[in-house]
Design a protein around this motif. Structure first.
Motif, PDB file in Angstrom:
ATOM      1  N   THR A  29       0.828  -1.211   0.000  1.00  0.00           N
ATOM      2  CA  THR A  29       0.000   0.000   0.000  1.00  0.00           C
ATOM      3  C   THR A  29       0.854   1.250   0.000  1.00  0.00           C
ATOM      4  N   ARG A  86      -8.109   0.791   8.060  1.00  0.00           N
ATOM      5  CA  ARG A  86      -8.609   0.706   6.681  1.00  0.00           C
ATOM      6  C   ARG A  86      -9.366   1.961   6.267  1.00  0.00           C
ATOM      7  N   SER A  87     -10.274   2.421   7.126  1.00  0.00           N
ATOM      8  CA  SER A  87     -11.103   3.573   6.765  1.00  0.00           C
ATOM      9  C   SER A  87     -10.262   4.824   6.557  1.00  0.00           C
ATOM     10  N   ALA A  90      -8.000   4.464   3.334  1.00  0.00           N
ATOM     11  CA  ALA A  90      -8.795   4.532   2.104  1.00  0.00           C
ATOM     12  C   ALA A  90      -9.234   5.962   1.811  1.00  0.00           C
ATOM     13  N   CYS A  91      -9.681   6.690   2.838  1.00  0.00           N
ATOM     14  CA  CYS A  91     -10.073   8.094   2.647  1.00  0.00           C
ATOM     15  C   CYS A  91      -8.872   8.949   2.242  1.00  0.00           C
ATOM     16  N   THR A  94      -8.034   8.541  -1.389  1.00  0.00           N
ATOM     17  CA  THR A  94      -9.021   9.222  -2.229  1.00  0.00           C
ATOM     18  C   THR A  94      -8.749  10.721  -2.304  1.00  0.00           C
ATOM     19  N   VAL A 190      -6.948   1.875  -3.366  1.00  0.00           N
ATOM     20  CA  VAL A 190      -8.055   1.946  -2.407  1.00  0.00           C
ATOM     21  C   VAL A 190      -8.748   0.596  -2.205  1.00  0.00           C
ATOM     22  N   PRO A 191      -9.225  -0.094  -3.253  1.00  0.00           N
ATOM     23  CA  PRO A 191      -9.886  -1.388  -3.009  1.00  0.00           C
ATOM     24  C   PRO A 191      -8.936  -2.426  -2.422  1.00  0.00           C
ATOM     25  N   TRP A 194      -8.963  -1.788   1.273  1.00  0.00           N
ATOM     26  CA  TRP A 194     -10.241  -2.094   1.913  1.00  0.00           C
ATOM     27  C   TRP A 194     -10.479  -3.598   2.039  1.00  0.00           C
ATOM     28  N   ASP A 199      -7.497  -4.323  10.841  1.00  0.00           N
ATOM     29  CA  ASP A 199      -7.168  -3.317  11.843  1.00  0.00           C
ATOM     30  C   ASP A 199      -6.419  -3.867  13.049  1.00  0.00           C
TER      31      ASP A 199
END
Length: 430
Positions: A29, A86-87, A90-91, A94, A190-191, A194, A199
């Motif tokens: 990542t 993860r949240s 991912a944000c 973006t 991103v995917p 996710w 976590d």
């Protein structure tokens, strides 16, 4: 405060602990998100030529990016505790994609400040080294230094992957396709984040790597992320080690992201070196940084972290003093030696710095490291801006190279002053 153990059966430990898989996902990542960090140094000359913006103005946008990168990191670490890794990641990816994509349409320098400086800065700050520290703290008890080195090396690996490609795109197709490439790379990850990142070990019925016995439950989400982040800063700021770590890491940022990553390519181009060749040299720094950072993590598990930092900063300062004499229109053997030498030292400072934060500040170690990282990026921001001003004022970057070398010598002395926390106090903090 140590979470109480509960008498819940732990799943049979697999031959390869899942923590290593999570570390691998985090590593990939970070590599995928590293394109945005590779681009600023490649944009200075193209933007100056197309829009006639001063290098100081462009450097100011880069400095905003670097400063927000650092100032966002401690809040991101607390947000990961509240909403999950993860949240947040991912944000962040973006936001990076949106900011990088919007730069394609800019026509004024304030738009560069907003899109690249603010949006990409905020997103990249949430993907900063606090991400690596959080993954390491949650998933590992043993081999933390090694894993920290591996994850830190991920950004250098991404630089290695993206720099030659982006420099070729800039030179042959312009800077806009390069920024689109960065935006697409962030969206693509991103995917991946996710679906594959997890976590906490308890989510899979596991203990962190290196912990045997009853299952350690997943801590409850910690509310008040901003309050906790500021509270960790206020508490740490009352201690001497915090200011010494922040000061040394500010110099680290000034001499790496602020100076070499931002200004090496245009400085080499000033001496007649093609942009692609200069960018490739910077990518080679990323290659040897992987080796140096992983080795530093191994050393951190075994040697005095303060002395490691002193050696790293001292060697870095010496190498910067010699750099102005090595720049030319072609790549010569002395320059290759500098690139290898500097690459091994690039972010070797990270594993021992994280270890000292963990040693002194326990569970808040990742958040405190986020604040230390903020000083790193503020130092980088100042030199990114001053480097552009120096080039405009003096016609060269020489004075910045020498000044940064002297600062690294000061950082080496500061590192030796940091005291170790006694083992009994470390237990109480944890």
């Amino acid at each position: 405060m140590v979470a109480a153990l509960v008498d819940v059966p732990v799943k049979a430990r697999p031959r390869l602990h899942r923590a290593w898989f999570v570390a691998a996902v985090a590593f990939v990542t970070i590599i995928g998100a590293a394109g945005f960090a590779s681009l600023p140094g490649l944009l200075i000359d193209p933007l100056h030529e197309e829009f006639h913006w001063s290098r100081g103005a462009i450097g100011f946008a880069v400095s905003i990016n670097l400063a927000l990168y650092g100032l966002t990191a401690p809040f991101a670490a607390a947000l990961m505790d509240r909403f999950g890794i993860r949240s947040v990641v991912a944000c962040a990816l973006t936001v990076i994609a949106v900011g990088a994509g919007l730069t394609v349409f800019m026509t004024e320098s304030w738009q560069l400040i907003l899109y690249w400086g603010v949006l990409v800065g905020l997103g990249s700050g949430s993907m900063a080294l606090a991400f690596a520290a959080t993954v390491t703290n949650r998933w590992f008890v043993k081999r933390r230094g090694l894993v920290t080195g591996i994850l830190t090396a991920g950004s250098a690996s991404g630089q290695l992957v993206f720099l030659p490609l982006l420099s070729w795109i800039v030179e042959n197709h312009g800077w806009r396709p390069a920024t689109v490439t960065v935006a697409l790379s962030a969206v693509t990850v991103v995917p991946f984040v996710w679906l594959l990142l997890r976590d906490h070990p308890a989510d899979l019925g596991l203990n962190p790597y290196g912990v045997d016995g009853a299952l350690q439950p997943k801590p409850a989400p910690q509310r008040g992320a901003a309050r906790r982040t500021v509270g960790a800063l206020v508490s740490a700021a009352r201690t001497g080690p915090f200011w010494l770590l922040a000061g040394t890491f500010a110099i680290c940022g000034a001499s790496t992201n602020g100076l070499v990553k931002t200004h090496f390519v245009p400085a080499a181009h000033d001496h007649g070196m093609p942009i692609t060749a200069a960018a490739s040299l910077l990518a080679v720094i990323g290659l040897f940084d992987v080796v140096g950072t992983i080795a530093s993590g191994w050393f951190t598990d075994r040697f005095d972290t303060r002395r490691l930092l002193a050696v790293y900063y001292g060697l870095r300062g010496i190498s910067l003093m010699f750099l102005p004499m090595l720049l030319s229109d072609s790549v010569q053997p002395p320059m290759i030696f500098f690139i290898i030498f500097y690459g091994l030292d690039w972010v070797a400072t990270v594993p021992p710095t994280i270890a000292l934060c963990r040693e002194h500040y326990g569970e808040d170690g990742a958040i405190v490291f986020g604040w230390v990282l903020a000083s790193h990026q503020v130092g980088a921001a100042v030199v990114a801006f001053l480097g552009g001003l120096a080039r405009d004022a003096f016609g060269s970057y020489d004075v910045i190279w020498y000044a940064s070398g002297a600062l690294c010598a000061a950082a080496a002395l500061m590192a030796l002053v940091i005291r170790h926390r006694p083992v009994a106090e470390q237990t109480l903090v944890a």
